[in-house]
Design a protein around this motif. Sequence first.
Motif, PDB file in Angstrom:
ATOM      1  N   LEU A   4       0.852  -1.190   0.000  1.00  0.00           N
ATOM      2  CA  LEU A   4       0.000   0.000   0.000  1.00  0.00           C
ATOM      3  C   LEU A   4       0.885   1.236   0.000  1.00  0.00           C
ATOM      4  CD1 LEU A   4      -2.560  -1.052   2.727  1.00  0.00           C
ATOM      5  CD2 LEU A   4      -3.068  -0.692   0.332  1.00  0.00           C
ATOM      6  N   GLY A   5       0.519   2.232  -0.800  1.00  0.00           N
ATOM      7  CA  GLY A   5       1.287   3.471  -0.809  1.00  0.00           C
ATOM      8  C   GLY A   5       0.895   4.365  -1.966  1.00  0.00           C
ATOM      9  N   ARG A   6       1.734   5.369  -2.205  1.00  0.00           N
ATOM     10  CA  ARG A   6       1.493   6.329  -3.290  1.00  0.00           C
ATOM     11  C   ARG A   6       2.448   6.059  -4.447  1.00  0.00           C
ATOM     12  NH1 ARG A   6      -2.130  10.036  -2.316  1.00  0.00           N
ATOM     13  NH2 ARG A   6      -2.583  10.541  -0.168  1.00  0.00           N
ATOM     14  N   VAL A   7       1.914   6.218  -5.654  1.00  0.00           N
ATOM     15  CA  VAL A   7       2.733   6.030  -6.844  1.00  0.00           C
ATOM     16  C   VAL A   7       3.778   7.140  -6.902  1.00  0.00           C
ATOM     17  CG1 VAL A   7       2.744   5.985  -9.360  1.00  0.00           C
ATOM     18  CG2 VAL A   7       0.871   4.910  -8.106  1.00  0.00           C
ATOM     19  N   LYS A   8       5.046   6.762  -6.962  1.00  0.00           N
ATOM     20  CA  LYS A   8       6.137   7.730  -7.067  1.00  0.00           C
ATOM     21  C   LYS A   8       6.649   7.803  -8.495  1.00  0.00           C
ATOM     22  CE  LYS A   8      10.711   8.790  -5.207  1.00  0.00           C
ATOM     23  NZ  LYS A   8      10.604   9.953  -4.350  1.00  0.00           N
ATOM     24  N   VAL A   9       6.773   6.651  -9.166  1.00  0.00           N
ATOM     25  CA  VAL A   9       7.312   6.590 -10.528  1.00  0.00           C
ATOM     26  C   VAL A   9       6.555   5.520 -11.307  1.00  0.00           C
ATOM     27  CG1 VAL A   9       9.361   6.015 -11.916  1.00  0.00           C
ATOM     28  CG2 VAL A   9       9.631   7.251  -9.761  1.00  0.00           C
ATOM     29  N   ILE A  10       6.236   5.828 -12.566  1.00  0.00           N
ATOM     30  CA  ILE A  10       5.745   4.819 -13.506  1.00  0.00           C
ATOM     31  C   ILE A  10       6.623   4.933 -14.742  1.00  0.00           C
ATOM     32  CG2 ILE A  10       3.839   3.972 -14.915  1.00  0.00           C
ATOM     33  CD1 ILE A  10       1.909   5.314 -12.970  1.00  0.00           C
ATOM     34  N   ASN A  11       7.459   3.933 -14.968  1.00  0.00           N
ATOM     35  CA  ASN A  11       8.363   3.957 -16.118  1.00  0.00           C
ATOM     36  C   ASN A  11       7.648   3.479 -17.376  1.00  0.00           C
ATOM     37  OD1 ASN A  11      10.572   4.935 -14.687  1.00  0.00           O
ATOM     38  ND2 ASN A  11      11.251   2.885 -14.116  1.00  0.00           N
ATOM     39  N   SER A  12       8.276   3.757 -18.514  1.00  0.00           N
ATOM     40  CA  SER A  12       7.766   3.282 -19.794  1.00  0.00           C
ATOM     41  C   SER A  12       8.001   1.783 -19.912  1.00  0.00           C
ATOM     42  CB  SER A  12       8.503   3.980 -20.940  1.00  0.00           C
ATOM     43  OG  SER A  12       8.347   5.370 -20.834  1.00  0.00           O
ATOM     44  N   VAL A  13       7.299   1.170 -20.852  1.00  0.00           N
ATOM     45  CA  VAL A  13       7.488  -0.253 -21.115  1.00  0.00           C
ATOM     46  C   VAL A  13       8.870  -0.470 -21.710  1.00  0.00           C
ATOM     47  CG1 VAL A  13       6.652  -2.230 -22.449  1.00  0.00           C
ATOM     48  CG2 VAL A  13       5.015  -0.607 -21.468  1.00  0.00           C
ATOM     49  N   GLN A  14       9.597  -1.466 -21.206  1.00  0.00           N
ATOM     50  CA  GLN A  14      10.923  -1.832 -21.729  1.00  0.00           C
ATOM     51  C   GLN A  14      10.793  -3.159 -22.466  1.00  0.00           C
ATOM     52  OE1 GLN A  14      13.773  -2.001 -18.510  1.00  0.00           O
ATOM     53  NE2 GLN A  14      12.786  -0.298 -17.469  1.00  0.00           N
ATOM     54  N   GLN A  15      11.140  -3.173 -23.742  1.00  0.00           N
ATOM     55  CA  GLN A  15      11.118  -4.403 -24.525  1.00  0.00           C
ATOM     56  C   GLN A  15      12.472  -5.068 -24.328  1.00  0.00           C
ATOM     57  OE1 GLN A  15       8.172  -5.145 -26.334  1.00  0.00           O
ATOM     58  NE2 GLN A  15       9.069  -7.181 -26.402  1.00  0.00           N
ATOM     59  N   VAL A  16      12.575  -5.999 -23.384  1.00  0.00           N
ATOM     60  CA  VAL A  16      13.827  -6.633 -23.000  1.00  0.00           C
ATOM     61  C   VAL A  16      14.324  -7.565 -24.099  1.00  0.00           C
ATOM     62  CG1 VAL A  16      14.952  -8.093 -21.267  1.00  0.00           C
ATOM     63  CG2 VAL A  16      13.238  -6.422 -20.565  1.00  0.00           C
ATOM     64  N   SER A  17      13.421  -8.303 -24.710  1.00  0.00           N
ATOM     65  CA  SER A  17      13.768  -9.174 -25.841  1.00  0.00           C
ATOM     66  C   SER A  17      12.550  -9.217 -26.759  1.00  0.00           C
ATOM     67  CB  SER A  17      14.139 -10.570 -25.353  1.00  0.00           C
ATOM     68  OG  SER A  17      12.996 -11.245 -24.871  1.00  0.00           O
ATOM     69  N   ALA A  18      12.666  -9.988 -27.828  1.00  0.00           N
ATOM     70  CA  ALA A  18      11.550 -10.073 -28.778  1.00  0.00           C
ATOM     71  C   ALA A  18      10.294 -10.650 -28.117  1.00  0.00           C
ATOM     72  CB  ALA A  18      11.953 -10.927 -29.977  1.00  0.00           C
ATOM     73  N   SER A  19      10.466 -11.446 -27.075  1.00  0.00           N
ATOM     74  CA  SER A  19       9.308 -12.091 -26.451  1.00  0.00           C
ATOM     75  C   SER A  19       9.072 -11.682 -24.996  1.00  0.00           C
ATOM     76  CB  SER A  19       9.483 -13.609 -26.524  1.00  0.00           C
ATOM     77  OG  SER A  19      10.642 -13.982 -25.810  1.00  0.00           O
ATOM     78  N   PHE A  20       9.812 -10.685 -24.487  1.00  0.00           N
ATOM     79  CA  PHE A  20       9.661 -10.311 -23.091  1.00  0.00           C
ATOM     80  C   PHE A  20       9.678  -8.797 -22.924  1.00  0.00           C
ATOM     81  CE2 PHE A  20      11.292  -9.385 -18.793  1.00  0.00           C
ATOM     82  CZ  PHE A  20      10.366 -10.085 -18.038  1.00  0.00           C
ATOM     83  N   LYS A  21       8.660  -8.277 -22.207  1.00  0.00           N
ATOM     84  CA  LYS A  21       8.625  -6.847 -21.886  1.00  0.00           C
ATOM     85  C   LYS A  21       8.274  -6.675 -20.421  1.00  0.00           C
ATOM     86  CE  LYS A  21       3.837  -6.186 -23.403  1.00  0.00           C
ATOM     87  NZ  LYS A  21       2.936  -5.399 -24.248  1.00  0.00           N
ATOM     88  N   LYS A  22       8.721  -5.547 -19.864  1.00  0.00           N
ATOM     89  CA  LYS A  22       8.428  -5.244 -18.463  1.00  0.00           C
ATOM     90  C   LYS A  22       8.218  -3.749 -18.294  1.00  0.00           C
ATOM     91  CE  LYS A  22      13.081  -4.631 -16.556  1.00  0.00           C
ATOM     92  NZ  LYS A  22      13.998  -5.042 -15.501  1.00  0.00           N
ATOM     93  N   ARG A  23       7.590  -3.401 -17.176  1.00  0.00           N
ATOM     94  CA  ARG A  23       7.347  -1.997 -16.830  1.00  0.00           C
ATOM     95  C   ARG A  23       7.507  -1.882 -15.329  1.00  0.00           C
ATOM     96  NH1 ARG A  23       2.044   1.445 -18.751  1.00  0.00           N
ATOM     97  NH2 ARG A  23       2.923   3.500 -18.351  1.00  0.00           N
ATOM     98  N   GLU A  24       8.233  -0.862 -14.888  1.00  0.00           N
ATOM     99  CA  GLU A  24       8.514  -0.708 -13.459  1.00  0.00           C
ATOM    100  C   GLU A  24       7.657   0.391 -12.835  1.00  0.00           C
ATOM    101  OE1 GLU A  24      13.180  -2.087 -13.508  1.00  0.00           O
ATOM    102  OE2 GLU A  24      12.710   0.042 -13.725  1.00  0.00           O
ATOM    103  N   LEU A  25       7.246   0.113 -11.607  1.00  0.00           N
ATOM    104  CA  LEU A  25       6.446   1.034 -10.806  1.00  0.00           C
ATOM    105  C   LEU A  25       7.156   1.190  -9.470  1.00  0.00           C
ATOM    106  CD1 LEU A  25       3.551   2.348 -10.104  1.00  0.00           C
ATOM    107  CD2 LEU A  25       3.033   0.109  -9.149  1.00  0.00           C
TER     108      LEU A  25
END
Length: 127
Positions: A4-25
Motif C-alpha cells: 500500500l502506498g502512493r505512486v512515485k514513478v511509472i516507467n515506460s514499457v521496456q522491450q527486453v527481448s523479442a518475447s519479453f517486456k516489463k514496466r517498473e512502478l
Amino acid sequence: MEVLGRVKVINSVQQVSASFKKRELVVTTEEQYPQHILIEFTQDKTDLLNSYNVGEQVKVSINLRGREWVNPQGETKYFNSIQGWRIEKVQAEAPATATPQMPPMPPAAAFEPATNFNEEEHDDLPF
C-alpha cells in the motif's frame, strides 16, 4: 501479498527481448519510515499501469520471486524481485479524528422512570 502506498514513478514499457517486456512502478509506503518499493509488471500486466498517475494512492498485489545465477568465476549469486499482478486505486480514508456515526438516541420519554429505586439497597455492582 500487498503493498500500500502512493505512486512515485511509472516507467515506460521496456522491450527486453523479442518475447519479453516489463514496466517498473515505484510505490512509496506511508509509514514512519517510508520505503520506495520497486515493483515489476511483465508481459500483458504492463498495460495495468496505463490508467494510473504519480501521486495516486494504490494497493498492489505482488509475488516475491527469487533466482539463482552462477557467474563466470563459478560463484553462485541470488537475486530477488517483486512482481506485480494486480493494482487498484485506494480511496483516501476519513481522518483518524472522525468518529463513527452513532445511531440517534431515542427521546427521554421512551424510557420508563424507575419507580421503586432505593439507593440504600445492596447490589452486586462494584461501583
